[in-house]
Design a protein around this motif. Structure first.
Motif, PDB file in Angstrom:
ATOM      1  N   UNK A 196      -9.041  -0.931  -6.790  1.00 35.72           N
ATOM      2  CA  UNK A 196      -8.063  -1.774  -6.097  1.00 35.72           C
ATOM      3  C   UNK A 196      -6.954  -0.949  -5.476  1.00 35.72           C
ATOM      4  N   UNK A 197      -6.551   0.118  -6.159  1.00 31.37           N
ATOM      5  CA  UNK A 197      -5.494   0.966  -5.629  1.00 31.37           C
ATOM      6  C   UNK A 197      -5.980   2.032  -4.685  1.00 31.37           C
ATOM      7  N   UNK A 198      -7.117   2.640  -5.008  1.00 33.10           N
ATOM      8  CA  UNK A 198      -7.585   3.789  -4.239  1.00 33.10           C
ATOM      9  C   UNK A 198      -8.321   3.404  -2.972  1.00 33.10           C
ATOM     10  N   UNK A 199      -8.957   2.224  -2.958  1.00 30.56           N
ATOM     11  CA  UNK A 199      -9.773   1.832  -1.809  1.00 30.56           C
ATOM     12  C   UNK A 199      -9.253   0.573  -1.115  1.00 30.56           C
TER      13      UNK A 199
ATOM     14  N   UNK B 196      -0.781   3.881  -9.789  1.00 31.85           N
ATOM     15  CA  UNK B 196      -1.160   5.285  -9.927  1.00 31.85           C
ATOM     16  C   UNK B 196      -2.387   5.610  -9.092  1.00 31.85           C
ATOM     17  N   UNK B 197      -3.356   4.689  -9.053  1.00 33.33           N
ATOM     18  CA  UNK B 197      -4.569   4.929  -8.277  1.00 33.33           C
ATOM     19  C   UNK B 197      -4.255   5.035  -6.798  1.00 33.33           C
ATOM     20  N   UNK B 198      -3.368   4.171  -6.300  1.00 33.40           N
ATOM     21  CA  UNK B 198      -2.991   4.226  -4.890  1.00 33.40           C
ATOM     22  C   UNK B 198      -2.261   5.522  -4.573  1.00 33.40           C
ATOM     23  N   UNK B 199      -1.346   5.913  -5.445  1.00 38.33           N
ATOM     24  CA  UNK B 199      -0.581   7.138  -5.211  1.00 38.33           C
ATOM     25  C   UNK B 199      -1.484   8.357  -5.210  1.00 38.33           C
ATOM     26  N   UNK B 200      -2.411   8.414  -6.149  1.00 43.35           N
ATOM     27  CA  UNK B 200      -3.323   9.559  -6.232  1.00 43.35           C
ATOM     28  C   UNK B 200      -4.200   9.661  -4.993  1.00 43.35           C
ATOM     29  N   UNK B 201      -4.539   8.492  -4.408  1.00 47.10           N
ATOM     30  CA  UNK B 201      -5.382   8.480  -3.217  1.00 47.10           C
ATOM     31  C   UNK B 201      -4.567   8.633  -1.935  1.00 47.10           C
ATOM     32  N   UNK B 202      -3.236   8.745  -2.064  1.00 46.27           N
ATOM     33  CA  UNK B 202      -2.385   8.880  -0.890  1.00 46.27           C
ATOM     34  C   UNK B 202      -2.285   7.616  -0.067  1.00 46.27           C
TER      35      UNK B 202
END
Length: 298
Positions: free
Chosen positions: A168-171, A195-201
């Motif tokens: 949900x955050x990264x994609x 955190x997932x969104x931040x790590x994926x920029x």
């Protein structure tokens, strides 16, 4: 925090007229969004496109469309068409549904659902952006582009487990929740998806939190009513896990109930926890509940 409403599915005659009136009232009352589930009644995307086309301004979302019964390209084409009909106001919420539904009712395998969702997004998301989808996975394969208008549509996924929250955050553009209480949102959902969104920029994700709401002077009776109305969600494994994490016996334990001050404080607590959009499901005491909710958007 934006405030939206969950739309009850109409029944009887002129269902689209009923739905249009509910969307129009939500817009007139100042709510930023209105959301519709997709279970075994109306197709949510079609219904929102038909009923919402003549109601400007308000965001309309699905919460959620199950992925397994539709190829991601077919869903993208349908959702983009609905988004075009709504002048770009659609947010597509998708989800896995439940093992029993997918295997026993639809006849598909529910094996490795997070793998399924990741591969589904690999096709759906490029098409939602107006790009070519070229992907071959274990469960999904596609090589096509769409000329459908409506590109730029945002996509949220129903995410509760860690792997789904990472997706949900990264994609995707964030998550849309149901039956997930405030402690779980603050301690589990928001940290993981952020955190997932931040790590994926990627930009900060949306966290759309939908919960039953009732303004009342008899909270015990309201919680008991919530247990009746939403009983099925206490038995479905994914929601049961969130209720257990919250320490709630059943759906009534996460319903937002109480007098005006109490309900207001509970909703404000969700904002502090990191919820970007609160979506109220009015299940009892509707007139009094709506009066309070309107104060949050004016």
């Amino acid at each position: 925090m934006r405030i939206g409403l969950f739309l009850d599915e109409p029944s009887g005659e002129d269902v689209f007229g009923q739905l249009r009136e509910r969307i129009a009232r939500a817009a007139d009352d100042g709510f930023t969004s209105a959301w519709m589930s997709n279970i075994f009644g109306l197709d949510a995307l079609t219904a929102l496109a038909v009923a919402g086309h003549q109601v400007p301004g308000i965001e309309l979302g699905t919460a959620v469309v199950p992925t397994y019964p539709r190829h991601p390209a077919a869903l993208a084409q349908q959702a983009l068409t609905a988004n075009a009909a709504l002048d770009g106001r659609l947010t597509l919420g998708i989800g896995l549904s439940h093992k029993f539904v997918i295997e026993e009712i639809y006849g598909y395998s529910f094996e490795r659902p997070a793998r399924h969702m990741k591969e589904y997004l690999e096709v759906l998301l490029p098409l939602a952006r107006g790009e070519q989808a070229d992907f071959t996975g274990e469960t999904v394969r596609a090589n096509l582009g769409l000329s459908t208008p409506g590109a730029g549509m945002k996509v949220l996924i129903a995410a509760l487990a860690p792997r789904m929250l990472q997706l949900a955050g990264a994609m995707a553009d964030g998550t849309v929740l149901w039956m997930t209480g405030p402690k779980t949102v603050a301690d589990h959902i928001v940290p993981a998806v952020t955190a997932a969104a931040a790590e994926a920029g990627r930009p900060a994700p949306r966290v759309v939190c939908a919960l039953p709401v009732c303004v009342t002077d008899d909270p015990d009776a309201a919680r008991a009513r919530a247990e009746e109305v939403f009983a099925v969600y206490g038995r479905l494994p994914s929601y049961r896990a969130m209720l257990d994490r919250e320490g709630a016996e059943g759906p009534g334990g996460v319903a937002i109930v109480g007098d005006e001050d109490s309900v207001l404080a509970q909703i404000q607590g969700l904002a502090k926890a990191g919820v970007t959009d609160f979506v109220a499901s009015e299940f009892a005491g509707r007139d009094r509940t709506r009066r309070l909710l309107k104060t949050l958007v004016h």
